[in-house]
Every structure is written in structure tokens, then in C-alpha cells.
Design a protein around this motif. Structure first.
Motif, PDB file in Angstrom:
ATOM      1  N   ALA A   1       0.841  -1.202   0.000  1.00 39.17           N
ATOM      2  CA  ALA A   1       0.000   0.000   0.000  1.00 39.17           C
ATOM      3  C   ALA A   1       0.874   1.249   0.000  1.00 39.17           C
ATOM      4  CB  ALA A   1      -0.908  -0.005   1.211  1.00 39.17           C
ATOM      5  N   HIS A   2       0.422   2.269  -0.693  1.00 34.12           N
ATOM      6  CA  HIS A   2       1.133   3.540  -0.748  1.00 34.12           C
ATOM      7  C   HIS A   2       0.244   4.708  -0.305  1.00 34.12           C
ATOM      8  CE1 HIS A   2       4.591   1.788  -2.750  1.00 34.12           C
ATOM      9  NE2 HIS A   2       3.753   1.175  -3.566  1.00 34.12           N
ATOM     10  N   LEU A   3      -1.076   4.509  -0.365  1.00 33.73           N
ATOM     11  CA  LEU A   3      -2.022   5.581  -0.059  1.00 33.73           C
ATOM     12  C   LEU A   3      -3.188   5.005   0.732  1.00 33.73           C
ATOM     13  CD1 LEU A   3      -2.138   6.987  -3.688  1.00 33.73           C
ATOM     14  CD2 LEU A   3      -1.019   8.103  -1.781  1.00 33.73           C
ATOM     15  N   THR A   4      -4.041   5.891   1.236  1.00 29.08           N
ATOM     16  CA  THR A   4      -5.276   5.448   1.885  1.00 29.08           C
ATOM     17  C   THR A   4      -6.450   6.231   1.324  1.00 29.08           C
ATOM     18  OG1 THR A   4      -5.051   7.049   3.668  1.00 29.08           O
ATOM     19  CG2 THR A   4      -4.169   4.852   4.085  1.00 29.08           C
ATOM     20  N   CYS A   5      -7.643   5.675   1.489  1.00 26.49           N
ATOM     21  CA  CYS A   5      -8.877   6.371   1.120  1.00 26.49           C
ATOM     22  C   CYS A   5      -9.247   7.277   2.285  1.00 26.49           C
ATOM     23  CB  CYS A   5      -9.994   5.363   0.855  1.00 26.49           C
ATOM     24  SG  CYS A   5     -11.627   6.124   0.655  1.00 26.49           S
ATOM     25  N   LYS A   6      -9.550   8.525   2.005  1.00 32.13           N
ATOM     26  CA  LYS A   6      -9.863   9.445   3.096  1.00 32.13           C
ATOM     27  C   LYS A   6     -11.255   9.213   3.666  1.00 32.13           C
ATOM     28  CE  LYS A   6     -11.697  13.609   0.914  1.00 32.13           C
ATOM     29  NZ  LYS A   6     -11.468  15.021   0.665  1.00 32.13           N
ATOM     30  N   ARG A   7     -12.090   8.419   2.990  1.00 33.09           N
ATOM     31  CA  ARG A   7     -13.420   8.130   3.518  1.00 33.09           C
ATOM     32  C   ARG A   7     -13.440   6.862   4.357  1.00 33.09           C
ATOM     33  NH1 ARG A   7     -17.839   5.082   2.252  1.00 33.09           N
ATOM     34  NH2 ARG A   7     -19.782   5.894   3.079  1.00 33.09           N
ATOM     35  N   CYS A   8     -12.990   5.749   3.766  1.00 34.19           N
ATOM     36  CA  CYS A   8     -13.078   4.466   4.481  1.00 34.19           C
ATOM     37  C   CYS A   8     -11.781   4.085   5.181  1.00 34.19           C
ATOM     38  CB  CYS A   8     -13.504   3.352   3.527  1.00 34.19           C
ATOM     39  SG  CYS A   8     -12.292   2.958   2.257  1.00 34.19           S
ATOM     40  N   GLY A   9     -10.663   4.713   4.813  1.00 32.86           N
ATOM     41  CA  GLY A   9      -9.390   4.433   5.445  1.00 32.86           C
ATOM     42  C   GLY A   9      -8.664   3.214   4.910  1.00 32.86           C
ATOM     43  N   ASP A  10      -9.195   2.564   3.867  1.00 33.14           N
ATOM     44  CA  ASP A  10      -8.536   1.384   3.292  1.00 33.14           C
ATOM     45  C   ASP A  10      -7.177   1.757   2.705  1.00 33.14           C
ATOM     46  OD1 ASP A  10     -10.576  -0.306   3.945  1.00 33.14           O
ATOM     47  OD2 ASP A  10     -11.349  -0.545   1.908  1.00 33.14           O
TER      48      ASP A  10
END
Length: 199
Positions: A30-39
Motif C-alpha cells: 500500500a502507498h495511499l489510503t482512502c480518506k473516507r473508508c481508510g482502506d
């Protein structure tokens, strides 16, 4: 004493990167996350993000409630706002002409108000009518444009509520009322609000 070799640049985690595996592709880092769900998201999944929100969240939010109506509502809002602006500009030209034309008319009655006064009254009334078209027209064009990308929900609310100002010109009032009812139902929908908040 043995010295540990330094990690190669390809195995080192870049500064600011997320540790762990991608939620959709467990075999990828992983390099990033979703700002809504945090995945956690790998690089290809990160490229699919819209304003920091993953593709899964966008699809979920776009399939609920009245969210599908927002794009249509945005286009209709821009068209209606454009018509209000045209009507307002027409009133501006009409008011300028009437003020100019009435200023040169000689009164036929001795106790009639002076032509300059009547020209000022007509210009003032037309200006009032024109502002009742121009203000909601500008707001609706801007709101429709930003709604296409789910931005500035408060601007959309203001655009629909100020649509009643078009009563001053009468011409666009029936459509302004219908558009305002549709717009308020859509922008106050909880799923639509969540979609706007995700951006």
C-alpha cells in the motif's frame, strides 16, 4: 560482529507512504489510503481515487439515494441560470431604453410629474427586476458547474433558495419554483450530502 546491509531503494518505504498491503490487492504494498473508508491502496488503486476517495467508496456513494440525479440537476440548473441571465440582460437594455425615451417626453398634464422623475422611476423598477434575475442566474450557473464534481453544496442550496427572486421578472418564476423544489429534495438527501462531503 556482522554489519547488516542497508535496504535497497526499491525495498525501502518512501517517506509519507502507508505501511501494509492494498485492501483490494493483498499481494501489493500500500502507498495511499482512502480518506473516507481508510482502506490502504496500492499505486494503481490510488490512481483511481477522486479527491482522495477510493473507487469503491465513489461507486457506493453514487449508487445510493438521489445521487444519480445530481448530474442531471446540475445541467438543468446551469441552463436555467443562463436563461435568467439572458432575461436579466434583456431587462437592463429595456430599462436603459425606457429611461432614455421617457426623459424626452413632454408632460401632457400641467400637474404631471416631470419626465426626469418618471424616467428615474422606470429605470429603478427595471433595475430591481433585473437584479431579481441576475443574482439567482449567477448563483445557478456557478452551482450547476460545481455540482458536476460534487463541490460546494451550500452554493447549490443558496442557488435554489434565491430562485424565488425571479418573481420580479415573472418569466422564469414557474421553472424556478419547480427547479427549486427538485433541487432542495436532491441536495438535502442524506446520501447526496454524504457524496458532497466525500470530496
Amino acid at each position: 560482529m556482522t554489519i547488516e546491509p542497508e535496504p535497497s531503494p526499491s525495498s525501502a518505504v518512501p517517506a509519507g507512504a502507508v505501511r501494509g498491503q492494498c485492501a483490494r490487492h493483498p499481494d501489493r504494498p500500500a502507498h495511499l489510503t482512502c480518506k473516507r473508508c481508510g482502506d490502504n491502496l496500492c499505486a494503481p488503486c490510488g490512481e483511481e481515487r477522486i479527491d482522495g476517495v477510493c473507487k469503491s467508496c465513489i461507486e457506493l456513494l453514487s449508487s445510493r439515494g438521489r445521487v444519480w440525479q445530481v448530474q442531471w440537476l446540475a445541467v438543468v440548473t446551469m441552463v436555467h441560470g443562463g436563461l435568467l441571465l439572458l432575461w436579466g440582460l434583456g431587462l437592463l437594455v429595456s430599462g436603459a431604453y425606457m429611461g432614455f425615451a421617457m426623459g424626452g417626453i413632454e408632460p401632457t398634464q400641467p400637474d404631471a410629474p416631470p419626465p426626469e422623475f418618471m424616467a428615474g422611476v422606470m429605470s429603478g423598477v427595471t433595475l430591481f427586476m433585473m437584479l431579481g434575475q441576475i443574482i439567482p442566474g449567477i448563483l445557478q450557473v456557478a452551482a450547476g458547474y460545481y455540482m458536476l464534481s460534487f463541490r460546494y453544496r451550500a452554493l447549490a442550496i443558496a442557488a435554489y433558495l434565491t430562485g424565488v427572486l425571479s418573481i420580479t421578472g415573472c418569466y422564469c418564476l414557474p421553472t424556478a419554483i419547480l427547479l427549486g423544489i427538485w433541487g432542495v429534495f436532491v441536495v438535502f438527501d442524506k446520501d447526496v450530502a454524504a457524496r458532497f462531503d466525500s470530496v
